[in-house]
Design a protein around this motif. Structure first.
Motif, PDB file in Angstrom:
ATOM      1  N   GLN A 183       0.867  -1.176   0.000  1.00 40.87           N
ATOM      2  CA  GLN A 183       0.000   0.000   0.000  1.00 40.87           C
ATOM      3  C   GLN A 183       0.901   1.222   0.000  1.00 40.87           C
ATOM      4  O   GLN A 183       2.054   1.169   0.406  1.00 40.87           O
ATOM      5  N   GLU A 184       0.337   2.351  -0.408  1.00 43.21           N
ATOM      6  CA  GLU A 184       1.085   3.601  -0.370  1.00 43.21           C
ATOM      7  C   GLU A 184       0.310   4.575   0.494  1.00 43.21           C
ATOM      8  O   GLU A 184      -0.900   4.730   0.344  1.00 43.21           O
ATOM      9  N   ASP A 185       1.002   5.240   1.433  1.00 44.23           N
ATOM     10  CA  ASP A 185       0.321   6.198   2.287  1.00 44.23           C
ATOM     11  C   ASP A 185       0.315   7.567   1.624  1.00 44.23           C
ATOM     12  O   ASP A 185       0.813   7.744   0.506  1.00 44.23           O
ATOM     13  N   ALA A 186      -0.260   8.560   2.308  1.00 40.95           N
ATOM     14  CA  ALA A 186      -0.404   9.900   1.748  1.00 40.95           C
ATOM     15  C   ALA A 186       0.935  10.538   1.394  1.00 40.95           C
ATOM     16  O   ALA A 186       1.017  11.355   0.482  1.00 40.95           O
ATOM     17  N   ALA A 187       1.990  10.178   2.082  1.00 40.27           N
ATOM     18  CA  ALA A 187       3.314  10.735   1.818  1.00 40.27           C
ATOM     19  C   ALA A 187       4.036   9.965   0.711  1.00 40.27           C
ATOM     20  O   ALA A 187       5.188  10.253   0.410  1.00 40.27           O
ATOM     21  N   GLY A 188       3.379   8.981   0.129  1.00 42.86           N
ATOM     22  CA  GLY A 188       3.991   8.209  -0.941  1.00 42.86           C
ATOM     23  C   GLY A 188       4.878   7.087  -0.460  1.00 42.86           C
ATOM     24  O   GLY A 188       5.547   6.432  -1.253  1.00 42.86           O
ATOM     25  N   ALA A 211      -6.125   1.243   3.073  1.00 42.03           N
ATOM     26  CA  ALA A 211      -6.057  -0.223   3.006  1.00 42.03           C
ATOM     27  C   ALA A 211      -7.333  -0.866   3.529  1.00 42.03           C
ATOM     28  O   ALA A 211      -7.738  -1.928   3.055  1.00 42.03           O
ATOM     29  N   TYR A 212      -7.974  -0.250   4.504  1.00 43.83           N
ATOM     30  CA  TYR A 212      -9.167  -0.832   5.102  1.00 43.83           C
ATOM     31  C   TYR A 212     -10.449  -0.075   4.765  1.00 43.83           C
ATOM     32  O   TYR A 212     -11.539  -0.644   4.837  1.00 43.83           O
ATOM     33  N   SER A 213     -10.356   1.199   4.404  1.00 43.43           N
ATOM     34  CA  SER A 213     -11.564   1.981   4.151  1.00 43.43           C
ATOM     35  C   SER A 213     -11.961   2.036   2.681  1.00 43.43           C
ATOM     36  O   SER A 213     -13.123   2.313   2.371  1.00 43.43           O
ATOM     37  N   GLU A 214     -11.032   1.737   1.795  1.00 41.12           N
ATOM     38  CA  GLU A 214     -11.322   1.821   0.368  1.00 41.12           C
ATOM     39  C   GLU A 214     -12.483   0.899  -0.005  1.00 41.12           C
ATOM     40  O   GLU A 214     -12.515  -0.264   0.375  1.00 41.12           O
ATOM     41  N   GLY A 215     -13.433   1.461  -0.754  1.00 36.81           N
ATOM     42  CA  GLY A 215     -14.587   0.691  -1.192  1.00 36.81           C
ATOM     43  C   GLY A 215     -15.718   0.656  -0.184  1.00 36.81           C
ATOM     44  O   GLY A 215     -16.755   0.061  -0.436  1.00 36.81           O
ATOM     45  N   ARG A 216     -15.522   1.293   0.960  1.00 35.79           N
ATOM     46  CA  ARG A 216     -16.577   1.342   1.975  1.00 35.79           C
ATOM     47  C   ARG A 216     -17.117   2.764   2.024  1.00 35.79           C
ATOM     48  O   ARG A 216     -16.471   3.706   1.600  1.00 35.79           O
ATOM     49  N   GLY A 217     -18.293   2.929   2.591  1.00 37.27           N
ATOM     50  CA  GLY A 217     -18.950   4.226   2.635  1.00 37.27           C
ATOM     51  C   GLY A 217     -18.398   5.153   3.709  1.00 37.27           C
ATOM     52  O   GLY A 217     -17.524   4.784   4.495  1.00 37.27           O
ATOM     53  N   GLU A 218     -18.940   6.385   3.715  1.00 36.87           N
ATOM     54  CA  GLU A 218     -18.552   7.366   4.736  1.00 36.87           C
ATOM     55  C   GLU A 218     -18.877   6.858   6.135  1.00 36.87           C
ATOM     56  O   GLU A 218     -18.227   7.241   7.099  1.00 36.87           O
ATOM     57  N   ASP A 219     -19.891   6.004   6.226  1.00 40.86           N
ATOM     58  CA  ASP A 219     -20.245   5.461   7.530  1.00 40.86           C
ATOM     59  C   ASP A 219     -19.090   4.656   8.127  1.00 40.86           C
ATOM     60  O   ASP A 219     -18.908   4.633   9.337  1.00 40.86           O
ATOM     61  N   TRP A 220     -18.269   4.021   7.275  1.00 40.55           N
ATOM     62  CA  TRP A 220     -17.108   3.273   7.755  1.00 40.55           C
ATOM     63  C   TRP A 220     -16.168   4.219   8.511  1.00 40.55           C
ATOM     64  O   TRP A 220     -15.696   3.883   9.605  1.00 40.55           O
TER      65      TRP A 220
END
Length: 167
Positions: free
Chosen positions: A24-29, A98-107
């Protein structure tokens, strides 16, 4: 506060050192390794951590009478505090792509609630407040249950945890 910020900043590095399933890549690359699927993280880290917290203060009524279980030593209180702190940091981890991608704002809202209740759990243990630990434990349960209403554990895909460490 600084310790929590440092701990959150170290999570990607710790994950990279553990081996895992996907880069995975974080916000800082920076690249790190996602060590667990969401199902493995929940089963092997989140659930046992919550149970450690819940088990630290209990009121049990059985055929032998009423029993109060609570931390007795500084080490017991430290374990309870560590569980609360870990719950908060797990909420932060669940907000990463890594864990929130593809899930809604409720996640993200559930994850933020986990951070908030984890901090309250840690504070209750720092204060050695048995009643607050018990009460916050109920709130931890409520946050988890609300999330599970939207993201049911029984809908786990094929990569569900097997009890074995990730390959």
């Amino acid at each position: 506060m600084v310790k929590r910020i440092l701990a959150a900043a170290c999570i990607p590095a710790l994950l990279a050192g553990c081996g895992g399933t996907a880069d995975q890549e974080d916000a800082a690359g920076e690249t790190y390794v996602q060590a667990h699927t969401i199902q493995q993280l929940m089963a092997n880290v989140v659930q046992p951590t919550a149970e450690n917290y819940w088990n630290s203060v209990q009121y049990i009524s059985d055929e032998d009478g009423n029993h109060e279980i609570e931390p007795e030593t500084d080490e017991d209180w430290q374990r309870t505090r560590a569980a609360g702190a870990t719950i908060a940091e797990l909420g932060n981890l669940l907000m990463t792509p890594a864990y929130s991608e593809g899930r809604g704002e409720d996640w993200t809202q559930f994850s933020q609630s986990l951070v908030e209740v984890g901090l309250r759990a840690e504070e209750a243990a720092v204060n050695k407040d048995v009643d607050a630990v018990f009460e916050v434990g109920g709130t931890v349960y409520s946050v988890c249950s609300a999330c599970h209403q939207v993201y049911p554990p029984e809908n786990m895909p094929e990569d569900a945890p097997t009890g074995e460490p990730p390959a």
